[in-house]
Write a protein that holds these residues in place. Structure first.
Motif, short mmCIF file in Angstrom:
data_model
loop_
_atom_site.label_atom_id
_atom_site.label_comp_id
_atom_site.label_asym_id
_atom_site.label_seq_id
_atom_site.Cartn_x
_atom_site.Cartn_y
_atom_site.Cartn_z
N SER A 313 9.34 -1.65 15.38
CA SER A 313 9.53 -0.60 14.38
C SER A 313 9.48 -1.18 12.97
CB SER A 313 10.89 0.06 14.59
OG SER A 313 11.16 0.94 13.53
N ALA A 315 10.30 1.17 10.63
CA ALA A 315 11.09 2.20 9.97
C ALA A 315 12.59 1.96 10.07
CB ALA A 315 10.75 3.57 10.55
N ASP A 321 20.18 2.94 10.45
CA ASP A 321 18.84 3.42 10.07
C ASP A 321 18.23 4.26 11.20
OD1 ASP A 321 18.94 2.31 7.59
OD2 ASP A 321 17.71 0.57 8.06
N LEU A 325 17.00 8.44 11.45
CA LEU A 325 15.77 9.03 11.99
C LEU A 325 16.09 10.20 12.91
CD1 LEU A 325 13.70 5.81 12.84
CD2 LEU A 325 13.44 7.33 10.87
N GLU A 398 11.36 12.53 5.28
CA GLU A 398 12.25 11.93 6.28
C GLU A 398 11.82 12.29 7.70
OE1 GLU A 398 16.16 11.63 3.36
OE2 GLU A 398 16.24 12.93 5.12
N GLN A 400 8.79 13.02 8.67
CA GLN A 400 7.54 12.35 9.05
C GLN A 400 7.80 10.91 9.46
OE1 GLN A 400 5.06 12.74 5.53
NE2 GLN A 400 5.11 10.55 5.18
N THR A 401 8.78 10.28 8.87
CA THR A 401 9.14 8.93 9.31
C THR A 401 9.63 8.97 10.76
OG1 THR A 401 9.79 8.46 7.05
CG2 THR A 401 10.48 6.87 8.73
N GLU A 405 7.81 7.42 14.07
CA GLU A 405 8.56 6.49 14.92
C GLU A 405 8.47 6.92 16.39
OE1 GLU A 405 9.67 3.77 13.78
OE2 GLU A 405 11.13 3.02 15.23
N SER B 261 -1.40 10.47 12.56
CA SER B 261 -0.71 9.54 11.65
C SER B 261 -1.39 9.52 10.29
CB SER B 261 -0.61 8.13 12.26
OG SER B 261 -1.89 7.61 12.51
N ARG B 265 0.26 10.57 6.71
CA ARG B 265 0.09 9.74 5.52
C ARG B 265 -0.38 10.58 4.33
NH1 ARG B 265 -3.78 5.79 3.41
NH2 ARG B 265 -5.45 6.43 4.80
#
Lengths: 448, 448
Positions: A313, A315, A321, A325, A398, A400-401, A405, B261, B265
């Motif tokens: 990862s 992220a 952390d 997510l 947030e 999209q992270t 992941e 992805s 982005r």
């Protein structure tokens, strides 16, 4: 006590049994019917009277409560089945249909009563919510739609079964209760799956699901369904889910199907509940229909060890952390379920403040809904979006992270991915120059 | 023949082997490398020369073709792995990266070459499409992005491997080829799943899948992927899918992941390919990653006999009526995949006419795309929607009948349900007074 009227009660499942025995305790003579004979023995032991047909239960009763599983059973018990109840009801009797059915069905039932020459019967559309304990205590939430005349007759019985603060009388007569329940169930249907999706995500991130849940519940990503389903989800995650089924996959699927089929009937888009519905069918296809819906987490984490090597990862490395997510995933989903609920209500011309009051404090409630609901209602009423210290772009970034992941972990996040796309579509409605479009703008996806 | 330059070829999988042996047949001395030794033996037998490292293959070669599986393998073969190729390449060598990678990756590769002090190396971004037979024949579709200087050097080799009519040079340099491939793969990723979804739907409707397929292929719901996947899907439907894997679930999933992805982005919404991606992860979780993607039909029809009693259909009783439902499902999905493809290209500022020409005649092609693409491009270019004899409301009405029928059958239709919601959202952009909003209006969901 002798002054309390006789009541016929059709459908003594978990909820119905609780409601009927509560009425018995309040001194009502209750004549119950169920297709499952052992439950009738239990009902007799609890002070009720057992009938062997719907007609026998209904015979001569001025009030008839129906709490069967769905519209097909309702239709059979009241009209089409052998020894159906309606012909046995006396002139001017009142039917309280407490089963969760589509607005379209209960409206057709009203017409059918006229068509078969029983316009004298008063119908109350009165689906309930709150679970077995509140059913047994007579403190359910009840969502009601009926004519003034029907309400005048049957309201005392609704009050008997509900928490006085949670008896919601909708505007528009028959169908208004079912619609209230339906828009509430948008939240329920999405949130049950969200609990499994988010905890599977936590697990695959390497977090302890129980620790994650504790932190989620203590935060702005708390939701009723998350806490409510948690013990069974944790058991399912450990593959130790046994014991009685609290709520089967087929139960929420049935309510979900009402939401989407009514949406189709009206031409309304339900991207969140269409997504949850497809996943519920996926679970059904795996043979999980009769299992506790906690099992849904297994649909997401089945791949552990099967999906091949994962890259590291970028992220999140610490537990804190990773937790962020998981919360970002939930925040995005809850924001979208809130928007879908309120946009649906708005589309149907319902009282949005009443929906808010109902949903904020019931099984569909979430901290996000309570927070963002008023601003969404403002927008849906045609007002200007109010200031928002968080803003939709932050939620998108947030979320999209989190979605990327999950992609790295090669696991599905059906709801999270759908939420991200909806938020992206909503951002089309915000000029690039607006630095902080409010989260409530999400409603614009439905009302462009 | 002696005048043809030496070529290094890294990655001799099914496609790479075909391409490399084609070059051998055309008289090029080809020095090949693959991590799988048996393939090197086969390559030597076919007239190639085998290298034991990427560096050995690349040593002194003015041209180096890379056809490995993904960006991770590309990065290892060219730069980071043991005996990587780049340090062995002579000054001014040309790399043709034919692997399908994200635009973001190939652009980072260009920067990395500068950063490590090899700005002399010319890079061509050149992903391919067309399958093993066309690879072996040297008639692939190749999508190209590169500087003028790189193209001047390497174009002859691209022409050697491609059908001259199917060599698409994109505008914008490095990344343009990958973006062309990517938007094309929106169609591929959705259509592979659509084939499984629609034939599972046919099967559960009681239709013979082979008969259904024959009718579909002969109609306006024909698509390349549908025909291409058909034999393996029919085998999977019968649970008789064996033999060599034509294309594994992980292959299309990889391309799908690039689409979503990159969309994340850029902040672009990809509701159709996000949906297909989640379903591919679902398949991965079932342990199907390495299986032929024909297996996906089993994800939809696993529930037969497990989902409980079904009510009778009110939508279709004859085979012809059932076929119409299957076609309505496909029509809705293909319309939405066309819109997502073209809206994505428009969002990225690409040449829409080039995308159309590429997609209409490649693996992503469908009769719907060919029919509706020009009108969508008109709208995306800011023009007025042209007249449409069918109209979006008809597509919605027919698709909703199909989606409700799937609900009755208690089976998921992930793509069909998503398509219906997108069409519903698009209809928000059409005033109620417009009787027949054109189908191309669907693009407005992305560009409101």
């Amino acid at each position: 006590m002798a002054s309390k009227p006789d009541v016929a009660f059709i459908g003594l499942g978990a909820m119905g049994f609780g409601m009927a025995t509560h009425l018995v305790k309040q001194g009502y003579p209750v004549h119950g019917f169920d297709v499952y004979p052992p439950i009738l023995e239990r009902f007799t032991a609890a002070g009720g009277k057992a009938a062997t047909t719907p007609a026998e239960a209904a015979q001569g009763k001025a009030f008839c409560v129906v709490m069967v599983a769905n519209s097909i059973q309702t239709q059979a018990a009241l009209l089409d089945g052998p020894n159906a109840a309606v012909p046995a009801l006396p002139q001017g009797a009142t039917i309280l249909l407490c089963s969760t059915v589509a607005c379209g069905y209960v409206q057709s039932l009203e017409r059918q009563l006229v068509d078969i020459g029983r316009p004298d019967i008063l119908l109350i559309d009165a689906p309930v919510s709150g679970g077995v304990i509140r059913a047994t205590d007579g403190t359910l939430s009840i969502m009601v739609g009926a004519s003034e005349a029907a309400l005048a007759k049957g309201k005392f019985l609704l009050e008997e079964m509900s928490d006085p603060a949670k008896l919601y009388i909708g505007q528009g007569g028959i169908g208004a209760g079912s619609n209230l329940k339906m828009v509430h169930q948008v939240l329920a249907a999405v949130h049950i799956l969200a609990a499994g999706e988010s905890l599977a995500f936590a697990k695959q991130l390497g977090l302890d699901p129980a620790w994650t849940a504790e932190r989620v519940i203590a935060s702005d990503t708390d939701a009723f369904m998350f806490s409510n389903r948690l013990p069974r989800i944790l058991a399912a995650a450990d593959r130790t889910l046994t014991g009685p089924v609290a709520s089967a996959v087929t139960i929420i699927l049935k309510d979900n199907g009402i939401i989407t089929s009514e949406a189709v009937r009206h031409g309304f888009a339900t991207p969140m509940t269409s997504t949850s519905e497809q996943v519920y069918y996926d679970a059904l296809g795996r043979g999980w229909g009769a299992l506790d819906d906690g099992v849904l987490i297994q649909l997401y984490d089945a791949g552990q060890g099967k999906v091949g090597p994962l890259v590291a990862s970028t992220a999140a490395t610490t537990d804190e952390d990773k937790l962020k997510l998981v919360q970002a995933l939930l925040r995005g989903i809850y924001l979208c379920s809130a928007a879908e609920t309120l946009a649906y209500g708005s589309f149907l011309g319902m009282d949005l403040d009443q929906i808010y009051e109902l949903c904020a404090n019931a099984a569909g409630g979430s901290a996000v809904f309570r927070d963002i609901g008023p601003a969404m209602i403002e927008i849906l009423k045609g007002g200007k979006p109010s200031e928002d210290s968080i803003g939709l772009r932050v939620v998108a970034a947030e979320l999209q992270t989190a979605v990327l992941e999950a992609q790295r972990l090669k696991m599905p996040v059906f709801l999270g991915a759908q939420a991200l796309n909806l938020i992206r579509l909503a951002l089309n409605h915000a000029p690039k120059s607006v630095e902080k479009p409010p989260r409530a703008l999400l409603c614009k996806v439905w009302s462009a």
